[in-house]
Design a protein around this motif. Structure first.
Motif: not given
Length: 156
Positions: A83-90, A141-145, A149-153
């Motif tokens: 989740v933090d990685f996703s936020q960091h990319l955003d 992890q990039i895919y997961r991020a 980020s898009r709230g997708e399952p």
């Protein structure tokens, strides 16, 4: 966002290639990802570990786009949850960082010049991963991020 994965070593086994290809395919709707494979250098033929690192480093630096934010994968780097990685990319995207280059060094690490080029370091934790597996985990992890980020399952 454009992402470049700069990785020392070629994927030799089909299962590594298949795993990477799967995540690259999954990432297509979200971002453009390219992979630059840098030939690994045998220290015995290069005149030692440091010389091998330097030669690999030259290849790494040549493959990192000039405008890219360079993120070195290193055991001592910053650890982030998915989740933090996703936020960091955003956050990077919101700050105008639309070109990222993730660097995965060889089995003997990276040169000082590569470390100096890195804008930040990122770690999967205090474990050592073979660089082939590190590439798969990074792509996942990039895919997961992007999914987070898009709230997708996908992320649970």
């Amino acid at each position: 966002m454009r992402i470049t994965i700069v990785a020392v070593g070629k994927l030799k086994e089909k299962f590594w290639t298949a795993a990477c290809d799967e995540y690259l395919k999954r990432l297509r709707p979200y971002t453009k990802v390219t992979v630059a494979e840098i030939p690994d250098v045998d220290p015995a033929r290069a005149g030692g570990i440091e010389a091998a690192r330097e030669r690999e480093g030259e290849g790494i630096l040549a493959a990192v786009p000039e405008s890219a934010r360079a993120i070195l994968m290193a055991i001592e780097g910053k650890q982030r949850s998915s989740v933090d990685f996703s936020q960091h990319l955003d956050d990077l995207a919101l700050c105008g960082e639309s070109d990222l280059a993730f660097i995965i060094g060889g089995s003997d690490g990276v040169s000082d010049a590569v470390r100096a080029r890195a804008d930040e370091t990122f770690s999967f934790g205090p474990i050592t991963l073979p660089h082939n597996l590190a590439r798969v985990v990074l792509l996942e992890q990039i895919y997961r991020a992007f999914k987070i980020s898009r709230g997708e399952p996908y992320h649970k």
